[in-house]
Design an enzyme around this catalytic site. Sequence first.
Site, mmCIF file in Angstrom:
data_model
loop_
_atom_site.group_PDB
_atom_site.id
_atom_site.type_symbol
_atom_site.label_atom_id
_atom_site.label_comp_id
_atom_site.label_asym_id
_atom_site.label_seq_id
_atom_site.Cartn_x
_atom_site.Cartn_y
_atom_site.Cartn_z
ATOM 1 C CE LYS A 1 -8.506 0.063 -2.497
ATOM 2 N NZ LYS A 1 -7.647 -0.822 -1.648
ATOM 3 C CG MET B 1 -7.478 7.679 6.758
ATOM 4 S SD MET B 1 -8.086 6.017 6.050
ATOM 5 C CE MET B 1 -9.049 5.533 7.743
ATOM 6 C CG ASP C 1 -2.126 -0.879 1.000
ATOM 7 O OD1 ASP C 1 -2.420 -1.269 -0.144
ATOM 8 O OD2 ASP C 1 -2.812 -1.244 2.026
#
Length: 374
Positions: free
Chosen positions: A175, A290, A153
């Site tokens: 992502k 996030m 990732d």
Amino acid sequence: MALPYSHHCKLSAHNLGKPNSLHLQPICCLQYNSSVSSSPFTEKHSLQRYQRDQWAYNNNNHQLQSLNNDDHAASCSISPDTDSIRLNDIALQLPELRRLLQVLKHKRESCGGRVPGRGPGNVFLVGTGPGDPDLLTLKAVRVIQKADLLLYDRLVSNAVLDLVGPDARLLYVGKTAGYHSRTQEEIHELLLSFSEAGATVVRLKGGDPLVFGRGGEEMDFLQQQGIQVKVIPGITAASGIAAELGIPLTHRGVANSVRFLTGHSRKGGTDPLFVAENAADPDSTLVVYMGLSTLPSLALKLIHHGLPPDTPATAVERGTTVQQRMVFAELKDLADKIKRAELVSPTLIIIGKVVALSPFWPHSLKEASCLVEA
């Protein structure tokens, strides 16, 4: 193991996400961005990413060399349509992925692994911590160094990826907001295809794979297909970064619980998914993953539900790495301070009275002392 190339792989193009019709663009046209070179993580179109994954672009290696030697390549780009970029990237990788799969299947068969319907390979979901490679577990290092294929990732740091064995293959599946190099379903199929071929497949995730890492989804999918999955935990960002700043997530008489929240909105808006009224507990510590884009809304909701506006808080960008930056403020002012400091993802947010116990807290030492004595 060394992985020679062979042909005639039976892997379906559907499983690896091959587009039905696409005019392939060279790698230098995948919007390589030279401005991300200082990041400790793998940014979506960084030169470092394409160098690390160059085996997957075997037929286009001259383009990688062009990226190395030609500064003009940095400005070369195709249409800003991110889906076209993603599909083009997958199409460029597909031939080498097929070849690798065939090699692994051949090795399995030559070793007598002919049990139908059963995947003899191993899949490991490995947490790599918040970025500092010294925070890896010994078990994680051993698995990383023995892998055949590693799907990694964005938030697996470059320093961690430097530990990968010389014969392993790395493939970026990260992502970011607005750009997914692989969909979650495509990642599932990659894990399944290579594990069924007998490979030792390592799925590398920043932090802990089962804390906001979608590791549970991957584990559930593979187990339903009869594939055994082993999870190697990592130090989640909340623990690693709080320790780096000297913030105890719980502290007797100050915070008797800690809660992890995701700041993401599934629809991509500015509202966090859900903030329960009891999340605004002054005796608890909140850690928001996030949460850069949704913090203004989150802060207002927490204050509305009773969390004092002067609650100590901090935001930490790229925590535990040499590029770490942080801001401290009262909750009511934190979003403005983040905006002025221009913090970028990944940024972790910690809210609660324990923040004032950090030696970096800018307010008086007397305030922290009063908290402990209270």
